[in-house]
Design a protein around this motif. Structure first.
Motif, PDB file in Angstrom:
ATOM      1  N   ARG A   1       0.864  -1.188   0.000  1.00  0.00           N
ATOM      2  CA  ARG A   1       0.000   0.000   0.000  1.00  0.00           C
ATOM      3  C   ARG A   1       0.891   1.225   0.000  1.00  0.00           C
ATOM      4  O   ARG A   1       1.859   1.292   0.752  1.00  0.00           O
ATOM      5  CB  ARG A   1      -0.887   0.029   1.241  1.00  0.00           C
ATOM      6  CG  ARG A   1      -1.900  -1.074   1.271  1.00  0.00           C
ATOM      7  CD  ARG A   1      -2.738  -0.990   2.502  1.00  0.00           C
ATOM      8  NE  ARG A   1      -1.903  -1.271   3.675  1.00  0.00           N
ATOM      9  CZ  ARG A   1      -2.322  -1.228   4.911  1.00  0.00           C
ATOM     10  NH1 ARG A   1      -3.563  -0.890   5.164  1.00  0.00           N
ATOM     11  NH2 ARG A   1      -1.532  -1.519   5.912  1.00  0.00           N
ATOM     12  N   CYS A   2       0.544   2.177  -0.816  1.00  0.00           N
ATOM     13  CA  CYS A   2       1.339   3.394  -0.918  1.00  0.00           C
ATOM     14  C   CYS A   2       0.538   4.573  -0.397  1.00  0.00           C
ATOM     15  O   CYS A   2      -0.687   4.582  -0.492  1.00  0.00           O
ATOM     16  CB  CYS A   2       1.736   3.625  -2.375  1.00  0.00           C
ATOM     17  SG  CYS A   2       2.675   2.247  -3.071  1.00  0.00           S
ATOM     18  N   GLU A   3       1.242   5.549   0.129  1.00  0.00           N
ATOM     19  CA  GLU A   3       0.564   6.728   0.654  1.00  0.00           C
ATOM     20  C   GLU A   3      -0.030   7.532  -0.493  1.00  0.00           C
ATOM     21  O   GLU A   3       0.595   7.709  -1.531  1.00  0.00           O
ATOM     22  CB  GLU A   3       1.536   7.586   1.453  1.00  0.00           C
ATOM     23  CG  GLU A   3       1.944   6.936   2.757  1.00  0.00           C
ATOM     24  CD  GLU A   3       2.799   7.845   3.623  1.00  0.00           C
ATOM     25  OE1 GLU A   3       3.290   8.880   3.130  1.00  0.00           O
ATOM     26  OE2 GLU A   3       2.971   7.503   4.794  1.00  0.00           O
ATOM     27  N   THR A   4      -1.258   7.986  -0.294  1.00  0.00           N
ATOM     28  CA  THR A   4      -1.930   8.859  -1.258  1.00  0.00           C
ATOM     29  C   THR A   4      -2.423  10.080  -0.493  1.00  0.00           C
ATOM     30  O   THR A   4      -2.586  10.049   0.721  1.00  0.00           O
ATOM     31  CB  THR A   4      -3.120   8.149  -1.937  1.00  0.00           C
ATOM     32  OG1 THR A   4      -4.103   7.853  -0.951  1.00  0.00           O
ATOM     33  CG2 THR A   4      -2.693   6.875  -2.622  1.00  0.00           C
ATOM     34  N   TRP A   5      -2.649  11.151  -1.203  1.00  0.00           N
ATOM     35  CA  TRP A   5      -3.169  12.342  -0.548  1.00  0.00           C
ATOM     36  C   TRP A   5      -3.892  13.219  -1.560  1.00  0.00           C
ATOM     37  O   TRP A   5      -3.737  13.070  -2.760  1.00  0.00           O
ATOM     38  CB  TRP A   5      -2.042  13.119   0.145  1.00  0.00           C
ATOM     39  CG  TRP A   5      -1.033  13.713  -0.776  1.00  0.00           C
ATOM     40  CD1 TRP A   5      -1.008  14.974  -1.278  1.00  0.00           C
ATOM     41  CD2 TRP A   5       0.121  13.055  -1.321  1.00  0.00           C
ATOM     42  NE1 TRP A   5       0.077  15.142  -2.098  1.00  0.00           N
ATOM     43  CE2 TRP A   5       0.790  13.995  -2.136  1.00  0.00           C
ATOM     44  CE3 TRP A   5       0.660  11.777  -1.192  1.00  0.00           C
ATOM     45  CZ2 TRP A   5       1.956  13.683  -2.819  1.00  0.00           C
ATOM     46  CZ3 TRP A   5       1.819  11.476  -1.871  1.00  0.00           C
ATOM     47  CH2 TRP A   5       2.454  12.424  -2.671  1.00  0.00           C
ATOM     48  N   GLU A   6      -4.730  14.107  -1.034  1.00  0.00           N
ATOM     49  CA  GLU A   6      -5.450  15.075  -1.853  1.00  0.00           C
ATOM     50  C   GLU A   6      -5.241  16.458  -1.270  1.00  0.00           C
ATOM     51  O   GLU A   6      -5.098  16.610  -0.054  1.00  0.00           O
ATOM     52  CB  GLU A   6      -6.944  14.741  -1.896  1.00  0.00           C
ATOM     53  CG  GLU A   6      -7.234  13.456  -2.615  1.00  0.00           C
ATOM     54  CD  GLU A   6      -8.709  13.108  -2.630  1.00  0.00           C
ATOM     55  OE1 GLU A   6      -9.473  13.663  -1.815  1.00  0.00           O
ATOM     56  OE2 GLU A   6      -9.092  12.279  -3.466  1.00  0.00           O
ATOM     57  N   LYS A   7      -5.230  17.456  -2.147  1.00  0.00           N
ATOM     58  CA  LYS A   7      -5.027  18.829  -1.712  1.00  0.00           C
ATOM     59  C   LYS A   7      -6.097  19.693  -2.376  1.00  0.00           C
ATOM     60  O   LYS A   7      -6.294  19.612  -3.592  1.00  0.00           O
ATOM     61  CB  LYS A   7      -3.622  19.261  -2.132  1.00  0.00           C
ATOM     62  CG  LYS A   7      -3.279  20.692  -1.806  1.00  0.00           C
ATOM     63  CD  LYS A   7      -1.826  20.980  -2.142  1.00  0.00           C
ATOM     64  CE  LYS A   7      -1.708  21.476  -3.546  1.00  0.00           C
ATOM     65  NZ  LYS A   7      -0.369  21.907  -3.929  1.00  0.00           N
TER      66      LYS A   7
END
Length: 140
Positions: free
Chosen positions: A72-78
């Motif tokens: 699992r890889c880190e994801t993010w939203e801005k």
């Protein structure tokens, strides 16, 4: 303070102790690594052994064990001011380097080639999902 003397193999006692400690860890510690690592909390991308059933029309199936990418890889939203109002950074665990291996499937019809080729992961990384190497889900 007296200088450290070399042992029978020309190694200092400190170097020899480090080598012995490393050898013990590699021999004995490798068996306990899976129990120490909590896979439910693992964030990252790794090569891991995977078994699947290789099949194609006109042949019997064959269980194949290979190395595959897993994790699992880190994801993010801005938030941003312009539509669609969100800048998404969705990274996936994906193949970075592979090699191909071929096995012969059993019980194939006379007109069917028994060869079955599949990828073996050599290196995996978190990155953008590339449809050329990975099945990417774009909507739910």
């Amino acid at each position: 303070m007296a200088p450290l003397r070399s042992g029978a193999h020309g190694l200092s006692p400190v170097t020899l102790l480090c080598c012995v400690t490393l050898a013990v860890w590699l021999c004995c510690g490798a068996h306990t690594e899976a129990s120490v690592l909590n896979l439910k909390r693992f964030i990252g991308c790794a090569v891991r052994e995977f078994t699947f059933l290789a099949r194609k029309p006109g042949c019997g199936g064959l269980h194949v064990t290979t190395d595959a990418c897993w994790g699992r890889c880190e994801t993010w939203e801005k938030p941003v001011l312009d539509p669609p109002f969100i800048e998404s950074h969705q990274r996936v665990c994906t193949y970075n380097e592979t090699r191909l291996e071929t096995v012969q499937l059993p019980n194939c019809s006379a007109d069917v080639d028994p060869s079955y080729t599949y990828p073996v992961a050599i290196r995996c990384d978190c990155g953008v999902c590339l449809t050329s190497t990975t099945e990417c889900i774009t909507s739910v």
